[in-house]
Design an enzyme around this catalytic site. Sequence first.
Site, PDB file in Angstrom:
ATOM      1  N   SER A 220      16.042  -2.116  12.176  1.00  0.00           N
ATOM      2  CA  SER A 220      15.882  -2.945  13.364  1.00  0.00           C
ATOM      3  C   SER A 220      14.432  -3.391  13.469  1.00  0.00           C
ATOM      4  CB  SER A 220      16.263  -2.140  14.614  1.00  0.00           C
ATOM      5  OG  SER A 220      15.853  -2.784  15.796  1.00  0.00           O
TER       6      SER A 220
ATOM      7  N   TYR B  81      16.346   4.545  20.781  1.00  0.00           N
ATOM      8  CA  TYR B  81      16.724   3.610  19.715  1.00  0.00           C
ATOM      9  C   TYR B  81      15.563   3.392  18.749  1.00  0.00           C
ATOM     10  CZ  TYR B  81      18.647  -0.711  17.685  1.00  0.00           C
ATOM     11  OH  TYR B  81      19.134  -1.692  16.843  1.00  0.00           O
TER      12      TYR B  81
END
Length: 264
Positions: free
Chosen positions: A145, A158
């Site tokens: 990501s 996250y």
Amino acid sequence: MDELFSLRGRTALVTGGAHGIGFSMGLALARAGAALVFNSSRADHRDEGVRAYRDAGVEARGYVADVTDEAQVRRLVRQAEAEAGPIDILVNNAGVIQRTELCRMEAADFRRVVDVDLVAPFLMAREVLPGMVRRGHGKIINVCSLMSEVGRETVSAYAAAKGGLKMLTKNIAAEYGAYNIQCNGIGPGYIATSQTAPLRQPGPDGSMHPFDAFLRGRTPAGRWGQPDDLAGPVVFLASDASNFVNEHILYVDGGILAYLGKQP
């Protein structure tokens, strides 16, 4: 060139491949010639995924499995290999995000995000690697990501997990590169999926959502990514074209990581 990027004769397993970017990457791998298998944590999502692939002209085997559960991971890989063939390509795509301010986040919620986004890829890789070593080849692609590199408000769990996944990617490459196994990552930017749809809807007066305006201004490409933007990168990393590419994180982000944004 066709042979260089062909996946004919190979089997690809995409976790969380029933919808979103997992579906788009699975579709690309299948269209490049791979036999495709995927998992979902729910039977209804698995069934929807199988139908969606069929509607797109692709046959895919779907399985129900929780990729954070060691026994279920072992069963998933064994069943998939028995029915579709040895796993040549693993795409660790399944993921979850919880947007909660760090000081308000429960430890259990933090652990859940890390379990799905970091521990599950470890479990999946651990299960397929012995077979890849025996056969002398394999491709592992971890879906990282932007948050593998940068942070934002409310995404502490996250970002911690995706940062860890970047380093897991590098370590698998370091530990198993001698066996002709390549482990790389794909780092999607902001992609237009059902999950991000609320951030792209105009307001009652027709104005852009504030985040939509922010993102377009922050991205040199000036747009959201589309799921199909990941098709070429995943086929490249799964094919012989990337046989000397190892531990690389390929960011598919329209240039956002290189750009401070427009001057006010």
